[in-house]
Write an enzyme that holds these catalytic residues in place. Structure first.
Site, PDB file in Angstrom:
ATOM      1  N   ARG A 222     -11.423 -36.240  45.747  1.00 53.28           N
ATOM      2  CA  ARG A 222     -10.525 -36.642  46.824  1.00 53.28           C
ATOM      3  C   ARG A 222     -10.257 -38.140  46.721  1.00 53.28           C
ATOM      4  O   ARG A 222     -11.159 -38.921  46.381  1.00 53.28           O
ATOM      5  CB  ARG A 222     -11.141 -36.351  48.203  1.00 53.28           C
ATOM      6  CG  ARG A 222     -11.171 -34.876  48.590  1.00 53.28           C
ATOM      7  CD  ARG A 222      -9.769 -34.298  48.815  1.00 53.28           C
ATOM      8  NE  ARG A 222      -9.811 -32.912  49.234  1.00 53.28           N
ATOM      9  CZ  ARG A 222      -9.633 -31.867  48.416  1.00 53.28           C
ATOM     10  NH1 ARG A 222      -9.373 -32.043  47.138  1.00 53.28           N
ATOM     11  NH2 ARG A 222      -9.659 -30.642  48.895  1.00 53.28           N
ATOM     12  N   HIS A 270      -2.625 -34.372  41.480  1.00 57.50           N
ATOM     13  CA  HIS A 270      -3.548 -33.410  42.109  1.00 57.50           C
ATOM     14  C   HIS A 270      -3.440 -32.055  41.386  1.00 57.50           C
ATOM     15  O   HIS A 270      -3.176 -31.011  42.005  1.00 57.50           O
ATOM     16  CB  HIS A 270      -3.253 -33.255  43.604  1.00 57.50           C
ATOM     17  CG  HIS A 270      -4.419 -32.715  44.379  1.00 57.50           C
ATOM     18  ND1 HIS A 270      -4.782 -33.160  45.623  1.00 57.50           N
ATOM     19  CD2 HIS A 270      -5.324 -31.749  44.084  1.00 57.50           C
ATOM     20  CE1 HIS A 270      -5.842 -32.493  46.061  1.00 57.50           C
ATOM     21  NE2 HIS A 270      -6.183 -31.619  45.128  1.00 57.50           N
TER      22      HIS A 270
HETATM   23  P1  NAP Z   1     -19.423 -27.551  46.372  1.00 58.86           P
HETATM   24  O1  NAP Z   1     -19.690 -26.273  45.650  1.00 58.86           O
HETATM   25  O2  NAP Z   1     -19.534 -27.570  47.846  1.00 58.86           O
HETATM   26  O3  NAP Z   1     -20.380 -28.652  45.735  1.00 58.86           O
HETATM   27  C1  NAP Z   1     -20.576 -29.894  46.309  1.00 58.86           C
HETATM   28  C2  NAP Z   1     -21.658 -30.631  45.512  1.00 58.86           C
HETATM   29  O4  NAP Z   1     -21.703 -31.986  45.947  1.00 58.86           O
HETATM   30  C3  NAP Z   1     -23.049 -30.049  45.704  1.00 58.86           C
HETATM   31  O5  NAP Z   1     -23.753 -30.157  44.503  1.00 58.86           O
HETATM   32  C4  NAP Z   1     -23.652 -30.989  46.750  1.00 58.86           C
HETATM   33  O6  NAP Z   1     -25.059 -31.103  46.641  1.00 58.86           O
HETATM   34  C5  NAP Z   1     -23.039 -32.310  46.323  1.00 58.86           C
HETATM   35  N1  NAP Z   1     -23.015 -33.278  47.423  1.00 58.86           N
HETATM   36  C6  NAP Z   1     -22.412 -33.183  48.614  1.00 58.86           C
HETATM   37  N2  NAP Z   1     -22.597 -34.275  49.357  1.00 58.86           N
HETATM   38  C7  NAP Z   1     -23.356 -35.105  48.602  1.00 58.86           C
HETATM   39  C8  NAP Z   1     -23.893 -36.403  48.806  1.00 58.86           C
HETATM   40  N3  NAP Z   1     -23.679 -37.087  49.932  1.00 58.86           N
HETATM   41  N4  NAP Z   1     -24.628 -36.928  47.819  1.00 58.86           N
HETATM   42  C9  NAP Z   1     -24.863 -36.249  46.678  1.00 58.86           C
HETATM   43  N5  NAP Z   1     -24.379 -35.026  46.411  1.00 58.86           N
HETATM   44  C10 NAP Z   1     -23.632 -34.459  47.366  1.00 58.86           C
HETATM   45  O7  NAP Z   1     -17.946 -28.077  46.043  1.00 58.86           O
HETATM   46  P2  NAP Z   1     -17.019 -27.689  44.791  1.00 58.86           P
HETATM   47  O8  NAP Z   1     -16.440 -26.335  44.953  1.00 58.86           O
HETATM   48  O9  NAP Z   1     -17.770 -27.986  43.542  1.00 58.86           O
HETATM   49  O10 NAP Z   1     -15.823 -28.733  44.977  1.00 58.86           O
HETATM   50  C11 NAP Z   1     -16.074 -30.129  44.991  1.00 58.86           C
HETATM   51  C12 NAP Z   1     -14.820 -30.852  45.466  1.00 58.86           C
HETATM   52  O11 NAP Z   1     -13.811 -30.819  44.461  1.00 58.86           O
HETATM   53  C13 NAP Z   1     -14.111 -30.234  46.675  1.00 58.86           C
HETATM   54  O12 NAP Z   1     -14.754 -30.580  47.889  1.00 58.86           O
HETATM   55  C14 NAP Z   1     -12.733 -30.831  46.571  1.00 58.86           C
HETATM   56  O13 NAP Z   1     -12.699 -32.068  47.259  1.00 58.86           O
HETATM   57  C15 NAP Z   1     -12.564 -31.107  45.078  1.00 58.86           C
HETATM   58  N6  NAP Z   1     -11.528 -30.271  44.467  1.00 58.86           N
HETATM   59  C16 NAP Z   1     -10.491 -30.900  43.832  1.00 58.86           C
HETATM   60  C17 NAP Z   1      -9.512 -30.134  43.219  1.00 58.86           C
HETATM   61  C18 NAP Z   1      -8.404 -30.800  42.460  1.00 58.86           C
HETATM   62  O14 NAP Z   1      -7.494 -30.120  42.010  1.00 58.86           O
HETATM   63  N7  NAP Z   1      -8.450 -32.088  42.259  1.00 58.86           N
HETATM   64  C19 NAP Z   1      -9.581 -28.739  43.248  1.00 58.86           C
HETATM   65  C20 NAP Z   1     -10.633 -28.146  43.922  1.00 58.86           C
HETATM   66  C21 NAP Z   1     -11.618 -28.921  44.533  1.00 58.86           C
HETATM   67  P3  NAP Z   1     -26.032 -30.106  47.445  1.00 58.86           P
HETATM   68  O15 NAP Z   1     -25.470 -28.730  47.302  1.00 58.86           O
HETATM   69  O16 NAP Z   1     -27.324 -30.308  46.754  1.00 58.86           O
HETATM   70  O17 NAP Z   1     -26.008 -30.557  48.875  1.00 58.86           O
HETATM   71  C1  GLV Z   2      -7.898 -28.670  45.974  1.00 60.43           C
HETATM   72  O1  GLV Z   2      -7.964 -29.862  45.976  1.00 60.43           O
HETATM   73  C2  GLV Z   2      -8.835 -27.813  46.649  1.00 60.43           C
HETATM   74  O2  GLV Z   2      -9.662 -28.313  47.422  1.00 60.43           O
HETATM   75  O3  GLV Z   2      -8.773 -26.592  46.422  1.00 60.43           O
END
Ligand code: NAP
Ligand code: GLV
Length: 307
Positions: A222, A270
């Site tokens: 983000r 994005h």
């Molecule tokens: P997720 O499964 O919820 O994973 C989040 C990870 O971040 C977990 O390992 C969590 O650790 C860690 N975390 C959270 N808060 C933290 C902190 N303060 N310090 C250290 N580690 C922390 O999320 P995801 O599905 O992988 O997605 C991650 C992000 O990618 C989304 O939230 C979104 O913003 C972004 N995204 C971007 C796109 C794009 O096209 N650019 C697309 C999809 C998603 P724990 O589980 O150990 O708490």
């Molecule tokens: C894209 O940024 C998503 O959160 O799916």
């Protein structure tokens, strides 16, 4: 009961999405504005306020992985389960983007592209993948897939999360204590943290100052994770040698933003991991079926943690 479909899609995409939903849930009634009968809302960046005044609501299913925007809506019903999108196809797309960025930085392909624009023929050093340290911040669905993909390509990968976790082929650490050492050792830092109060402005001047001099930053999560003025200063000083940025505080990125023409910044719109409606619709439908059949819901957002 009815299923409300609230998105920011254009008319054609919305019609195609509702067709996909109808194909998988032929007995449900889909509506695009509240009819008083709504008990499920399937949403993709809905306008603020779209989910208020729905007394029978039992499930909000988002088509987006990140829940930050929904959670910022003060009118979001507080006690209704909120599920985010988890789709292996999206995780793979994210891992592909991370791999492209790391290969481009490691093998200097951004520099070669600049050399071509300057009609310049010059070989640059070519270290081996196992000489390049990559740090993945966030080891959830996306971070874990990206980290394993990078490790399988020979990179020296470490990862960081809140809670202790194991990822094959990846050196992991957790909590603030483990972070400083990882930041100082990484040639390339990839951000895949969720946006929460704890991670807002994560890349500020003090964190950027802890990076290895000349490291690169890849932000795929983000825009608000980065303090833009601090990143521009770190690029100017050479602390950060290149930034690959997919996400921004304001999207689309305003035409006059310095990132657009910065020689050490690569801008993506994005695009790192778009929702693939074919597979994502199936994931959303699985949760609607679980609700109807009284089974546990999957991929619920912990509102306390913010992800
Ligand atoms: P997720 O499964 O919820 O994973 C989040 C990870 O971040 C977990 O390992 C969590 O650790 C860690 N975390 C959270 N808060 C933290 C902190 N303060 N310090 C250290 N580690 C922390 O999320 P995801 O599905 O992988 O997605 C991650 C992000 O990618 C989304 O939230 C979104 O913003 C972004 N995204 C971007 C796109 C794009 O096209 N650019 C697309 C999809 C998603 P724990 O589980 O150990 O708490
Ligand atoms: C894209 O940024 C998503 O959160 O799916």
């Amino acid at each position: 009961m009815s299923v409300l479909v609230a998105t920011d899609f254009d008319a054609d995409e919305q019609a195609g999405f509702i067709d996909l939903l109808r194909g998988l849930l032929p007995h449900e009634r889909f509506v695009q504005s509240s009819d008083g009968e709504v008990d499920v809302a399937i949403v993709a960046n809905p306008p603020e306020g779209a989910l208020q005044g729905l007394p029978g609501l039992k499930l909000i299913q988002s088509m987006w992985a990140g829940a930050d925007r929904l959670l910022r809506d003060p009118t979001l019903p507080k006690d209704v389960p909120l599920a985010r999108m988890v789709d292996p196809a999206m995780n793979r797309a994210m891992a592909e983007t991370a791999l492209w960025a790391v290969l481009s930085l490691h093998r200097r392909f951004f520099d070669y592209a600049a050399q071509q624009r300057a009609t310049r023929w010059q070989l640059l050093p070519q270290p081996r993948a196992d000489e390049v340290s990559v740090l993945v911040l966030g080891l959830g669905e996306m971070g874990r897939t990206a980290a394993m993909t990078l490790a399988s390509h020979g990179y020296h990968v470490s990862g960081w999360s809140t809670r202790e976790t194991n990822v094959d082929g990846v050196r992991t650490a957790h909590g603030e204590a483990g972070l400083a050492t990882l930041l100082a050792a990484a040639d390339i830092v990839i951000n895949l943290l969720p946006l929460t109060p704890a991670t807002q402005g994560f890349f500020d001047a003090s964190r950027l100052a802890r990076l290895k001099p000349g490291a690169s930053l890849v932000n795929l999560a983000r825009g608000a994770h980065v303090v833009d003025a601090d990143l521009l200063a770190a690029l100017a000083s050479g602390r950060v040698s290149h930034a690959v940025l997919d996400v921004f505080r304001t999207e689309p990125l305003p035409a006059d933003h310095p990132y657009w023409h910065h020689p050490a910044v690569t801008v993506l719109p994005h695009a790192a991991a778009q929702t693939d409606l074919r597979s994502a619709t199936a994931a959303a439908v699985a949760n609607v079926r679980a609700l109807r059949e009284g089974r546990p819901l999957a991929n619920l957002v912990d509102r306390q943690r913010g992800y």
